[in-house]
Design a protein around this motif. Structure first.
Motif, mmCIF file in Angstrom:
data_model
loop_
_atom_site.group_PDB
_atom_site.id
_atom_site.type_symbol
_atom_site.label_atom_id
_atom_site.label_comp_id
_atom_site.label_asym_id
_atom_site.label_seq_id
_atom_site.Cartn_x
_atom_site.Cartn_y
_atom_site.Cartn_z
ATOM 1 N N ASP A 93 46.092 22.559 30.629
ATOM 2 C CA ASP A 93 46.967 23.370 29.224
ATOM 3 C C ASP A 93 46.192 24.239 28.751
ATOM 4 O OD1 ASP A 93 47.753 23.373 26.104
ATOM 5 O OD2 ASP A 93 46.579 22.130 25.642
ATOM 6 N N GLY A 94 46.938 25.789 29.439
ATOM 7 C CA GLY A 94 47.073 26.857 29.740
ATOM 8 C C GLY A 94 46.811 28.225 27.750
ATOM 9 N N LEU A 95 45.482 28.602 28.215
ATOM 10 C CA LEU A 95 44.868 29.503 26.554
ATOM 11 C C LEU A 95 47.008 30.428 26.573
ATOM 12 C CD1 LEU A 95 43.191 30.352 24.640
ATOM 13 C CD2 LEU A 95 42.343 31.506 26.322
ATOM 14 N N LEU A 96 46.945 30.443 25.597
ATOM 15 C CA LEU A 96 48.074 31.438 25.309
ATOM 16 C C LEU A 96 47.602 32.376 23.982
ATOM 17 C CD1 LEU A 96 51.167 29.318 23.706
ATOM 18 C CD2 LEU A 96 50.504 30.394 26.218
ATOM 19 N N THR A 97 46.936 31.932 23.181
ATOM 20 C CA THR A 97 46.242 33.466 21.972
ATOM 21 C C THR A 97 44.767 33.033 22.199
ATOM 22 O OG1 THR A 97 47.328 32.485 20.409
ATOM 23 C CG2 THR A 97 48.537 34.666 21.976
ATOM 24 N N LEU A 98 44.479 33.939 21.620
ATOM 25 C CA LEU A 98 43.203 33.259 21.501
ATOM 26 C C LEU A 98 42.519 34.411 19.792
ATOM 27 C CD1 LEU A 98 39.397 32.495 22.016
ATOM 28 C CD2 LEU A 98 39.313 34.295 23.172
ATOM 29 N N GLU A 99 41.782 34.562 19.358
ATOM 30 C CA GLU A 99 41.795 35.318 17.817
ATOM 31 C C GLU A 99 40.079 34.681 16.986
ATOM 32 O OE1 GLU A 99 44.104 37.185 15.136
ATOM 33 O OE2 GLU A 99 43.470 35.323 13.863
ATOM 34 N N GLY A 100 39.274 34.709 17.491
ATOM 35 C CA GLY A 100 38.053 34.837 16.370
ATOM 36 C C GLY A 100 37.130 36.247 16.511
ATOM 37 N N VAL A 101 36.303 35.680 15.555
ATOM 38 C CA VAL A 101 35.047 36.271 15.523
ATOM 39 C C VAL A 101 33.698 35.609 16.164
ATOM 40 C CG1 VAL A 101 33.339 36.166 13.166
ATOM 41 C CG2 VAL A 101 35.250 36.655 12.549
ATOM 42 N N PHE A 102 33.378 36.553 17.175
ATOM 43 C CA PHE A 102 32.437 36.024 17.955
ATOM 44 C C PHE A 102 30.898 36.333 18.286
ATOM 45 C CE2 PHE A 102 35.774 36.090 21.915
ATOM 46 C CZ PHE A 102 36.838 35.587 20.637
ATOM 47 N N SER A 103 30.495 37.587 16.960
ATOM 48 C CA SER A 103 29.092 37.892 16.650
ATOM 49 C C SER A 103 28.835 37.139 15.433
ATOM 50 C CB SER A 103 29.481 39.131 16.465
ATOM 51 O OG SER A 103 28.447 39.615 15.783
ATOM 52 N N GLY A 104 27.382 36.500 15.606
ATOM 53 C CA GLY A 104 26.937 36.294 13.479
ATOM 54 C C GLY A 104 26.590 36.940 13.088
ATOM 55 N N SER A 105 25.920 38.806 13.407
ATOM 56 C CA SER A 105 25.799 39.378 12.849
ATOM 57 C C SER A 105 27.051 40.072 11.557
ATOM 58 C CB SER A 105 25.033 40.945 13.473
ATOM 59 O OG SER A 105 25.651 40.788 14.684
ATOM 60 N N LEU A 106 28.107 40.086 13.141
ATOM 61 C CA LEU A 106 29.206 41.078 12.582
ATOM 62 C C LEU A 106 29.779 40.125 11.296
ATOM 63 C CD1 LEU A 106 30.444 43.180 15.043
ATOM 64 C CD2 LEU A 106 29.721 43.945 13.265
ATOM 65 N N SER A 107 29.839 38.349 11.575
ATOM 66 C CA SER A 107 30.222 37.780 10.492
ATOM 67 C C SER A 107 29.457 38.033 9.013
ATOM 68 C CB SER A 107 30.392 36.302 11.246
ATOM 69 O OG SER A 107 30.867 35.346 10.636
ATOM 70 N N TRP A 108 28.190 37.686 9.357
ATOM 71 C CA TRP A 108 27.393 37.187 8.270
ATOM 72 C C TRP A 108 27.441 38.729 7.245
ATOM 73 C CZ3 TRP A 108 23.576 40.717 5.659
ATOM 74 C CH2 TRP A 108 22.905 40.032 4.079
ATOM 75 N N LEU A 109 27.796 39.883 7.898
ATOM 76 C CA LEU A 109 27.871 41.508 7.411
ATOM 77 C C LEU A 109 29.239 41.275 6.947
ATOM 78 C CD1 LEU A 109 27.015 43.896 9.782
ATOM 79 C CD2 LEU A 109 26.045 44.206 7.180
ATOM 80 N N PHE A 110 30.743 41.189 7.400
ATOM 81 C CA PHE A 110 32.075 40.870 6.800
ATOM 82 C C PHE A 110 31.910 40.087 6.045
ATOM 83 C CE2 PHE A 110 32.321 44.082 9.210
ATOM 84 C CZ PHE A 110 32.670 45.344 9.336
ATOM 85 N N ASN A 111 31.115 39.218 6.028
ATOM 86 C CA ASN A 111 31.982 37.766 4.991
ATOM 87 C C ASN A 111 30.594 38.149 3.175
ATOM 88 O OD1 ASN A 111 32.542 36.431 7.149
ATOM 89 N ND2 ASN A 111 30.733 34.547 7.575
#
Ligand SMILES: NC(=O)c1ccc[n+]([C@@H]2O[C@H](COP(=O)([O-])OP(=O)(O)OC[C@H]3O[C@@H](n4cnc5c(N)ncnc54)[C@H](OP(=O)(O)O)[C@@H]3O)[C@@H](O)[C@H]2O)c1
Length: 360
Positions: free
Chosen positions: A174-192
């Protein structure tokens, strides 16, 4: 030798060979948390034979057994020398010998492939090899072909089961086609948190105070750490991307990049106006801002600020959550989403421990 002595010696030998001997490089936030976990029952089969910070190291069993080893390293340690740490691993007689890298050192990361080639296993929180130059990634793959194992769970999502899931899917074709996400805890917190009601710089100071950012927050805001994680995931999914193939749109303007930390912190307010404008534009379209990493089907990789509608999975994150949305050949209609706390010393140290125990 008497039968009793021979039996005892065999017992000692089999105890030695059934244990996992470890050397710990880095006794900072993550390494310190790992040392605590090593004193728990879960780590009963592990034997610490060496520990080091950037300046000093220790291989003496009595010193290594001290509860305050981390603090003691400076007074009771000897100067750094990788060779004597490897000698301690060899002398352990253990069947499984593991080097744990809990540093961010590129110099140490550059040795991972060589250590693997010499029969040691490597477990790492350090992203510098797998998320660094493509030549380093290729050297790592070549070394792994000789049987060594590379524990990398802590490099992405602080141990969230991202890389293991991806590899499992790949094994099933099962191959990866696309990937998207928030990979940084600090940047996640800031923009949340950021809803335009408080200046971004004020939130950033708070995030720093809470220990969510590095002491110099430019390490987080530059997007480079997120780019390294994207490279690690993409490469594990079969996209052999070079560092220059990830487009990174960081949040630090050129005028603030060369300053020392104190001078940068004094000018944080310069981040406010441009971010407030982007926030207002996003809001006018019914969207919020998120610092996203994206990989599309053609292998195009980008890291930076993006507008997402409120229905988007990344719009519904909490605290320092990370999120990884994987669209694959078989997870096609809806992505497979892995989400949860993606930072923190305890969970990162646990990811290291889990990778080590999996080698037993
Ligand atoms: N903190 C997190 O939540 C988190 C989450 C996921 C991944 N990580 C990754 O984990 C790694 C460690 O992070 P951290 O937060 O623990 O950093 P940290 O607190 O700065 O600790 C780094 C440690 O590495 C040591 N070190 C540096 N160069 C060394 C060398 N050549 N030999 C031996 N030790 C060396 C430092 O020694 P001194 O004490 O002498 O300076 C320090 O003990 C980084 O790669 C980071 O990206 C961290």
């Amino acid at each position: 030798m008497s039968a009793v002595l021979a039996e005892r010696a065999a017992g000692v030998r089999s105890e030695a060979s059934s244990t996992i001997a470890i050397v710990l490089l880095g006794t900072g936030v993550v390494g310190g948390a790992l040392l605590k976990l090593l004193n728990t029952a879960a780590a009963g089969s592990l034997r610490l034979v060496g520990a080091a910070n950037s300046r000093r190291q220790q291989t003496d069993p009595a010193s290594l057994a001290r509860r305050n080893l981390r603090e003691q390293l400076n007074q009771h340690g000897v100067p750094r020398d990788n060779a004597s740490l490897l000698t301690a691993l060899d002398a352990s007689g253990a069947a499984v010998k593991v080097i744990i890298d809990a540093t961010a050192s590129t110099t140490l990361a550059a040795r991972h492939a060589e250590w693997l080639a010499h029969g040691y296993h490597v477990v790492t929180a350090n992203k510098a090899l797998a998320g660094g130059e493509l030549s380093g990634w290729r050297a790592l793959q070549a070394a792994l072909a000789n049987g060594g194992r590379y524990g990398d769970s802590a490099t992405v999502g602080a141990g969230l089961p991202v890389l293991s899931t991806l590899r499992r899917l790949r094994t099933c074709g099962d191959g990866l086609l696309t990937l998207e996400g928030v990979f940084s805890g600090s940047l996640s917190w800031l923009f949340n948190q950021y809803d335009g009601s408080r200046p971004f710089s004020e939130l950033l100071r708070e995030a720093r105070h809470l220990g969510y950012t590095e002491p110099d927050p430019r390490s987080d805001l530059s997007g480079e750490d997120v780019a390294r994680k994207l490279l690690i995931i993409a490469r594990n999914a079969g996209f052999a991307l070079g560092t220059d193939e990830v487009q990174v749109e960081g949040l630090v303007p050129a005028s603030l990049r060369e300053l020392d930390t104190e001078a940068f912190l004094a000018r944080l307010a310069e981040l406010d106006v441009p971010l407030a404008a982007r926030h207002a534009e996003a809001k006018s379209r019914g969207c919020v801002l998120r610092f996203l990493a994206r990989l599309n089907q053609r292998g195009h990789a980008r890291v930076g600020l993006a507008e997402v509608p409120l229905t988007h999975p990344a719009a519904r994150l909490y605290g320092t959550d990370n999120q990884f949305a994987l669209t694959t050949t078989r997870y096609h209609a809806q992505p497979l989403v892995i989400q949860g706390p993606g930072a923190g010393p305890e969970v990162t140290a646990q990811a290291l421990l889990g990778d080590v125990l999996a080698l037993g």
